[in-house]
Motif scaffolding. Structure first.
Motif, PDB file in Angstrom:
ATOM      1  N   GLN A 294     113.628  17.035  44.108  1.00 55.66           N
ATOM      2  CA  GLN A 294     114.220  17.544  45.338  1.00 55.66           C
ATOM      3  C   GLN A 294     115.772  17.937  45.097  1.00 55.66           C
ATOM      4  OE1 GLN A 294     113.000  18.791  48.035  1.00 55.66           O
ATOM      5  NE2 GLN A 294     114.668  18.899  49.242  1.00 55.66           N
ATOM      6  N   THR A 295     116.271  16.745  44.416  1.00 59.43           N
ATOM      7  CA  THR A 295     117.696  16.899  43.997  1.00 59.43           C
ATOM      8  C   THR A 295     118.043  18.200  43.593  1.00 59.43           C
ATOM      9  OG1 THR A 295     117.990  14.564  44.448  1.00 59.43           O
ATOM     10  CG2 THR A 295     119.983  15.515  43.461  1.00 59.43           C
ATOM     11  N   ARG A 296     117.290  18.360  42.479  1.00 59.72           N
ATOM     12  CA  ARG A 296     117.526  19.565  41.697  1.00 59.72           C
ATOM     13  C   ARG A 296     117.310  20.726  42.472  1.00 59.72           C
ATOM     14  NH1 ARG A 296     116.253  20.763  36.074  1.00 59.72           N
ATOM     15  NH2 ARG A 296     115.796  22.887  35.775  1.00 59.72           N
ATOM     16  N   ARG A 297     116.326  20.848  43.185  1.00 60.77           N
ATOM     17  CA  ARG A 297     116.111  21.963  44.204  1.00 60.77           C
ATOM     18  C   ARG A 297     117.229  22.340  45.004  1.00 60.77           C
ATOM     19  NH1 ARG A 297     110.453  20.520  44.020  1.00 60.77           N
ATOM     20  NH2 ARG A 297     110.991  19.125  45.915  1.00 60.77           N
ATOM     21  N   GLN A 298     117.732  21.280  45.409  1.00 61.78           N
ATOM     22  CA  GLN A 298     119.046  21.380  46.404  1.00 61.78           C
ATOM     23  C   GLN A 298     120.166  21.764  45.692  1.00 61.78           C
ATOM     24  OE1 GLN A 298     119.509  17.905  48.885  1.00 61.78           O
ATOM     25  NE2 GLN A 298     120.968  19.070  50.409  1.00 61.78           N
ATOM     26  N   LEU A 299     120.654  21.434  44.694  1.00 63.62           N
ATOM     27  CA  LEU A 299     121.525  21.714  43.914  1.00 63.62           C
ATOM     28  C   LEU A 299     121.550  23.289  43.518  1.00 63.62           C
ATOM     29  CD1 LEU A 299     124.360  21.488  42.648  1.00 63.62           C
ATOM     30  CD2 LEU A 299     123.222  20.278  40.626  1.00 63.62           C
ATOM     31  N   LEU A 300     120.149  23.466  42.829  1.00 61.91           N
ATOM     32  CA  LEU A 300     120.054  25.065  42.763  1.00 61.91           C
ATOM     33  C   LEU A 300     120.121  26.202  43.976  1.00 61.91           C
ATOM     34  CD1 LEU A 300     117.144  24.803  40.407  1.00 61.91           C
ATOM     35  CD2 LEU A 300     119.534  25.515  39.831  1.00 61.91           C
ATOM     36  N   GLU A 301     119.875  25.541  45.149  1.00 66.24           N
ATOM     37  CA  GLU A 301     119.966  26.319  46.346  1.00 66.24           C
ATOM     38  C   GLU A 301     121.344  26.417  46.642  1.00 66.24           C
ATOM     39  OE1 GLU A 301     117.468  24.236  49.074  1.00 66.24           O
ATOM     40  OE2 GLU A 301     115.513  24.970  48.348  1.00 66.24           O
ATOM     41  N   LEU A 302     122.154  25.471  46.662  1.00 66.82           N
ATOM     42  CA  LEU A 302     123.599  25.333  46.733  1.00 66.82           C
ATOM     43  C   LEU A 302     124.352  26.275  45.973  1.00 66.82           C
ATOM     44  CD1 LEU A 302     125.392  23.808  48.751  1.00 66.82           C
ATOM     45  CD2 LEU A 302     125.779  22.125  46.827  1.00 66.82           C
ATOM     46  N   LEU A 303     123.895  26.396  44.560  1.00 68.86           N
ATOM     47  CA  LEU A 303     124.583  27.308  43.642  1.00 68.86           C
ATOM     48  C   LEU A 303     124.291  28.770  44.070  1.00 68.86           C
ATOM     49  CD1 LEU A 303     123.967  25.427  40.212  1.00 68.86           C
ATOM     50  CD2 LEU A 303     126.137  25.707  41.464  1.00 68.86           C
ATOM     51  N   HIS A 304     123.228  28.842  44.518  1.00 62.71           N
ATOM     52  CA  HIS A 304     122.750  30.306  44.902  1.00 62.71           C
ATOM     53  C   HIS A 304     123.850  30.593  46.396  1.00 62.71           C
ATOM     54  CE1 HIS A 304     120.450  33.423  47.163  1.00 62.71           C
ATOM     55  NE2 HIS A 304     120.226  33.808  45.913  1.00 62.71           N
ATOM     56  N   ALA A 305     123.949  29.678  47.205  1.00 61.36           N
ATOM     57  CA  ALA A 305     124.578  29.897  48.331  1.00 61.36           C
ATOM     58  C   ALA A 305     125.982  30.371  48.049  1.00 61.36           C
ATOM     59  CB  ALA A 305     124.447  28.669  49.225  1.00 61.36           C
ATOM     60  N   TRP A 306     126.573  29.571  46.891  1.00 60.03           N
ATOM     61  CA  TRP A 306     128.018  29.715  46.530  1.00 60.03           C
ATOM     62  C   TRP A 306     128.079  30.806  45.532  1.00 60.03           C
ATOM     63  CZ3 TRP A 306     128.711  24.089  44.683  1.00 60.03           C
ATOM     64  CH2 TRP A 306     128.823  23.199  45.668  1.00 60.03           C
ATOM     65  N   ASP A 307     127.009  31.583  45.367  1.00 58.58           N
ATOM     66  CA  ASP A 307     127.029  33.093  44.632  1.00 58.58           C
ATOM     67  C   ASP A 307     127.552  32.361  43.086  1.00 58.58           C
ATOM     68  OD1 ASP A 307     126.572  35.505  43.870  1.00 58.58           O
ATOM     69  OD2 ASP A 307     128.552  35.964  44.253  1.00 58.58           O
ATOM     70  N   LEU A 308     126.809  31.301  42.727  1.00 58.87           N
ATOM     71  CA  LEU A 308     127.110  30.629  41.383  1.00 58.87           C
ATOM     72  C   LEU A 308     125.844  30.713  40.559  1.00 58.87           C
ATOM     73  CD1 LEU A 308     129.828  27.922  42.134  1.00 58.87           C
ATOM     74  CD2 LEU A 308     130.205  30.122  41.183  1.00 58.87           C
ATOM     75  N   VAL A 309     124.964  31.437  40.850  1.00 60.04           N
ATOM     76  CA  VAL A 309     123.689  31.340  39.997  1.00 60.04           C
ATOM     77  C   VAL A 309     123.979  31.270  38.467  1.00 60.04           C
ATOM     78  CG1 VAL A 309     121.411  32.514  39.791  1.00 60.04           C
ATOM     79  CG2 VAL A 309     122.645  32.613  41.802  1.00 60.04           C
ATOM     80  N   GLY A 310     124.854  32.288  38.198  1.00 56.07           N
ATOM     81  CA  GLY A 310     125.120  32.303  36.545  1.00 56.07           C
ATOM     82  C   GLY A 310     125.786  31.344  36.033  1.00 56.07           C
ATOM     83  N   ALA A 311     126.088  30.102  36.839  1.00 57.13           N
ATOM     84  CA  ALA A 311     126.960  28.999  36.219  1.00 57.13           C
ATOM     85  C   ALA A 311     126.294  28.102  35.290  1.00 57.13           C
ATOM     86  CB  ALA A 311     127.054  27.925  37.406  1.00 57.13           C
ATOM     87  N   ARG A 312     126.820  27.551  34.236  1.00 50.04           N
ATOM     88  CA  ARG A 312     126.352  26.623  33.366  1.00 50.04           C
ATOM     89  C   ARG A 312     125.740  25.361  33.984  1.00 50.04           C
ATOM     90  NH1 ARG A 312     131.297  25.419  29.406  1.00 50.04           N
ATOM     91  NH2 ARG A 312     132.169  25.094  31.495  1.00 50.04           N
ATOM     92  N   THR A 313     124.419  25.389  33.261  1.00 43.47           N
ATOM     93  CA  THR A 313     123.599  23.915  33.710  1.00 43.47           C
ATOM     94  C   THR A 313     123.423  23.102  32.575  1.00 43.47           C
ATOM     95  OG1 THR A 313     121.754  25.183  33.883  1.00 43.47           O
ATOM     96  CG2 THR A 313     122.886  25.138  35.962  1.00 43.47           C
ATOM     97  N   LEU A 314     122.977  21.881  32.768  1.00 44.12           N
ATOM     98  CA  LEU A 314     122.562  20.882  31.852  1.00 44.12           C
ATOM     99  C   LEU A 314     121.377  20.130  32.458  1.00 44.12           C
ATOM    100  CD1 LEU A 314     122.658  19.647  29.011  1.00 44.12           C
ATOM    101  CD2 LEU A 314     124.406  18.265  30.132  1.00 44.12           C
TER     102      LEU A 314
END
Length: 323
Positions: A200-220
């Motif tokens: 759930q934490t992963r989903r929430q962070l990905l949704e937050l990146l989408h809201a921030w318009d940072l979908v292309g940000a680096r992830t690990l």
């Protein structure tokens, strides 16, 4: 033939009290009912058990033999009742408690400690899994009670809210933006550390990146909240975690907080239990302890001191330790 345990108990009480009337008063029955039960017992055994000829009743020779056996049978019955009640309170089989990753890290250890204090001989296991797997285990009855950070997929189980979880974006304490108000644009160069798929934490962070318009940000991708905390501490990236899970690290400066705007929304921690079978007394105790621990471990949002106009808001990254 099979003896009637209720008739035996009434017969023993009649002998103990020395009469049908006295026994009826102790048993809260009518005298006629007590007399009838003893007569039925005598009929089933085809012998007289009570000598009624004198001013005070007494057992016949056959009655004395039965009385001795009855005391043993009643004692054994009491022992059986106690054993059943003990088994209902603490299952002979190992108690399995389910949890999603983030909640299992910070909430269940305190619950397990209290369980061990109250039931030192109890056997229990915590199974940490994804929300989907936890939901399946609940439906199949393999897990009696499961704790999740957020709602589980719909299924055949009951759920109730334990607490509201404040989410926090964490960074290393020497991060140049630690403790500051930041915009999404200022986070565009960051590496975002994600929990395992299904979290759930992963989903929430990905949704937050989408809201921030940072979908292309680096992830690990990492596995487990502990690995995320350590990776953030050594400067590998930033991540989103429940404030409860890092309150001590924030308090002691091991980790710091980034105050992003818009910030992450809080989420609900839920207790879920199976409908496949009734909860045992011990599982009822577990639900009660989950509520107690969730209530006492809720951290408060750190206070932000006032600063001079024009400056960025800086805060001391701190959580609160519950009493």
């Amino acid at each position: 033939m099979r003896l009637n345990l209720n008739q035996l108990a009434i017969f023993a009480k009649v002998i103990e009290c020395g009469g049908f009337s006295a026994a009826a008063q102790v048993l809260f029955l009518s005298q006629s009912s007590v007399s009838k039960q003893v007569q039925n017992l005598e009929t089933s055994l085809r012998t007289v058990l009570v000598d009624r000829s004198g001013p005070k009743i007494r057992p016949t020779p056959a009655g004395r033999v039965l009385l001795a056996q009855t005391k043993e049978m009643l004692a054994l019955a009491d022992h059986a009742v106690g054993a059943v009640q003990a088994a209902a309170r603490w299952p002979i089989e190992r108690l399995v408690v389910g949890s999603t990753t983030a909640v299992g890290d910070y909430l269940l250890p305190a619950v397990m400690r209290e369980l061990r204090r109250r039931e030192p001989d109890g056997l229990f296991t915590v199974v940490v899994n994804s929300p989907e797997c936890l939901a399946g285990a609940l439906e199949q009855g393999r897990v009696g009670v499961g704790v999740a950070d957020g709602p589980l997929p719909p299924g055949r189980y009951e759920s109730e809210q334990l607490a509201s979880d404040d989410m926090v974006l964490i960074c290393a304490p020497d991060h140049p933006l630690a403790g500051q108000e930041v915009t999404p644009a200022e986070l565009s160069s960051e590496s975002f550390l994600l929990l395992e798929p299904g979290s759930q934490t992963r989903r929430q962070l990905l949704e937050l990146l989408h809201a921030w318009d940072l979908v292309g940000a680096r992830t690990l991708d990492l596995w487990g909240t502990e690995s995320v905390r350590e990776a953030v501490r050594i400067g590998l990236g930033v991540s989103l975690v429940p404030r409860r899970s890092v309150r001590f690290e924030l308090l002691h400066g091991v980790l710091a907080e980034l105050h992003a705007r818009p910030g992450p929304a809080p989420r609900t921690v839920t207790a879920n239990w199976t409908l496949a079978r009734p909860l045992s007394t011990y599982e009822e105790l577990l639900l009660s302890l989950l509520h107690e621990v969730a209530d006492t471990s809720t951290p408060t949002t750190p206070h932000r001191p006032a600063v001079a106009a024009g400056e960025r808001d800086r805060v001391t990254s701190a959580g609160t330790v519950s009493a």
